[in-house]
Scaffold this motif. Structure first.
Motif, mmCIF file in Angstrom:
data_model
loop_
_atom_site.group_PDB
_atom_site.id
_atom_site.type_symbol
_atom_site.label_atom_id
_atom_site.label_comp_id
_atom_site.label_asym_id
_atom_site.label_seq_id
_atom_site.Cartn_x
_atom_site.Cartn_y
_atom_site.Cartn_z
ATOM 1 N N VAL A 1 3.328 10.476 -7.023
ATOM 2 C CA VAL A 1 4.173 10.944 -8.126
ATOM 3 C C VAL A 1 3.321 11.296 -9.342
ATOM 4 C CG1 VAL A 1 5.955 10.221 -9.760
ATOM 5 C CG2 VAL A 1 6.216 9.707 -7.333
ATOM 6 N N LYS A 2 2.281 10.493 -9.593
ATOM 7 C CA LYS A 2 1.420 10.712 -10.758
ATOM 8 C C LYS A 2 0.335 11.758 -10.512
ATOM 9 C CE LYS A 2 1.924 6.149 -12.831
ATOM 10 N NZ LYS A 2 1.206 4.975 -13.326
ATOM 11 N N GLY A 3 0.185 12.191 -9.272
ATOM 12 C CA GLY A 3 -0.861 13.157 -8.958
ATOM 13 C C GLY A 3 -2.247 12.548 -8.933
ATOM 14 N N THR B 1 0.821 -1.208 0.000
ATOM 15 C CA THR B 1 0.000 0.000 0.000
ATOM 16 C C THR B 1 0.858 1.262 0.000
ATOM 17 O OG1 THR B 1 -1.737 -1.194 1.196
ATOM 18 C CG2 THR B 1 -1.875 1.213 1.197
ATOM 19 N N MET B 2 1.965 1.241 0.729
ATOM 20 C CA MET B 2 2.878 2.395 0.732
ATOM 21 C C MET B 2 3.463 2.611 -0.661
ATOM 22 S SD MET B 2 2.990 3.789 3.814
ATOM 23 C CE MET B 2 4.543 4.593 4.096
ATOM 24 N N GLY B 3 3.813 1.526 -1.349
ATOM 25 C CA GLY B 3 4.337 1.646 -2.702
ATOM 26 C C GLY B 3 3.302 2.190 -3.674
ATOM 27 N N VAL B 4 2.076 1.705 -3.541
ATOM 28 C CA VAL B 4 0.988 2.179 -4.402
ATOM 29 C C VAL B 4 0.727 3.667 -4.143
ATOM 30 C CG1 VAL B 4 -1.513 2.004 -4.801
ATOM 31 C CG2 VAL B 4 -0.113 -0.066 -4.675
ATOM 32 N N ASP B 5 0.709 4.059 -2.874
ATOM 33 C CA ASP B 5 0.454 5.454 -2.547
ATOM 34 C C ASP B 5 1.579 6.350 -3.053
ATOM 35 O OD1 ASP B 5 -1.237 7.443 -1.318
ATOM 36 O OD2 ASP B 5 0.298 7.631 0.237
ATOM 37 N N TYR C 1 10.855 3.633 3.904
ATOM 38 C CA TYR C 1 12.237 3.844 3.499
ATOM 39 C C TYR C 1 12.567 3.216 2.142
ATOM 40 C CZ TYR C 1 12.583 6.038 7.949
ATOM 41 O OH TYR C 1 12.369 6.910 8.992
ATOM 42 N N ALA C 2 11.892 2.152 1.767
ATOM 43 C CA ALA C 2 12.108 1.563 0.437
ATOM 44 C C ALA C 2 11.609 2.487 -0.664
ATOM 45 C CB ALA C 2 11.417 0.204 0.336
ATOM 46 N N PHE C 3 10.470 3.139 -0.407
ATOM 47 C CA PHE C 3 9.867 4.010 -1.415
ATOM 48 C C PHE C 3 10.104 5.496 -1.129
ATOM 49 C CE2 PHE C 3 7.000 0.221 -1.121
ATOM 50 C CZ PHE C 3 7.404 -0.357 -2.315
ATOM 51 N N GLY D 1 0.643 -4.016 10.804
ATOM 52 C CA GLY D 1 1.506 -3.817 9.646
ATOM 53 C C GLY D 1 2.629 -2.816 9.823
ATOM 54 N N ALA D 2 2.937 -2.446 11.057
ATOM 55 C CA ALA D 2 3.910 -1.382 11.298
ATOM 56 C C ALA D 2 5.289 -1.698 10.721
ATOM 57 C CB ALA D 2 4.015 -1.087 12.790
ATOM 58 N N ILE D 3 5.727 -2.925 10.799
ATOM 59 C CA ILE D 3 7.050 -3.281 10.281
ATOM 60 C C ILE D 3 7.079 -3.119 8.762
ATOM 61 C CG2 ILE D 3 8.725 -5.153 10.032
ATOM 62 C CD1 ILE D 3 7.627 -6.151 12.794
ATOM 63 N N GLY D 4 6.045 -3.560 8.096
ATOM 64 C CA GLY D 4 5.952 -3.362 6.649
ATOM 65 C C GLY D 4 5.822 -1.895 6.290
ATOM 66 N N GLY D 5 5.136 -1.133 7.138
ATOM 67 C CA GLY D 5 5.017 0.298 6.921
ATOM 68 C C GLY D 5 6.363 0.994 7.009
#
Length: 95
Positions: A35-37, A26-30, A63-65, A54-58
């Protein structure tokens, strides 16, 4: 070993893994939408996913994205949620 596989600790571990994967994606999608607006994922939803396991994935997604890393709420609350979730897991393993 069989006792651990059927334990509350294993159930919590599975929940944390699944929720972390969901929030990471979800963080990657957001970030892509930002970026695309395009229409964004509400912050309330990101915090709910973090709070419910999901805090660890968050954190990984932040930081990944390079997403939400300048927002104080995210920088403080995601690690707090992660520590609480890992603490709960440790307590269940010990008990």
């Amino acid at each position: 070993m069989k006792d651990f596989l059927m334990s509350p600790a294993m159930l919590l571990l599975c929940i944390l893994i699944i929720m972390s994967l969901i929030l990471f994606i979800t963080m990657g999608v957001d970030k892509r939408r930002a970026v695309k607006g395009a229409y964004r994922v509400p912050e309330r939803k990101l915090f709910a996913l973090a709070f419910f396991g999901g805090a660890i994935g968050g954190l990984g997604g932040m930081y990944a994205f390079h997403h939400k890393t300048r927002h104080t709420k995210f920088v403080i609350l995601f690690p707090v949620f992660a520590i609480l979730q890992l603490g709960a897991l440790v307590l269940l393993v010990i008990i």
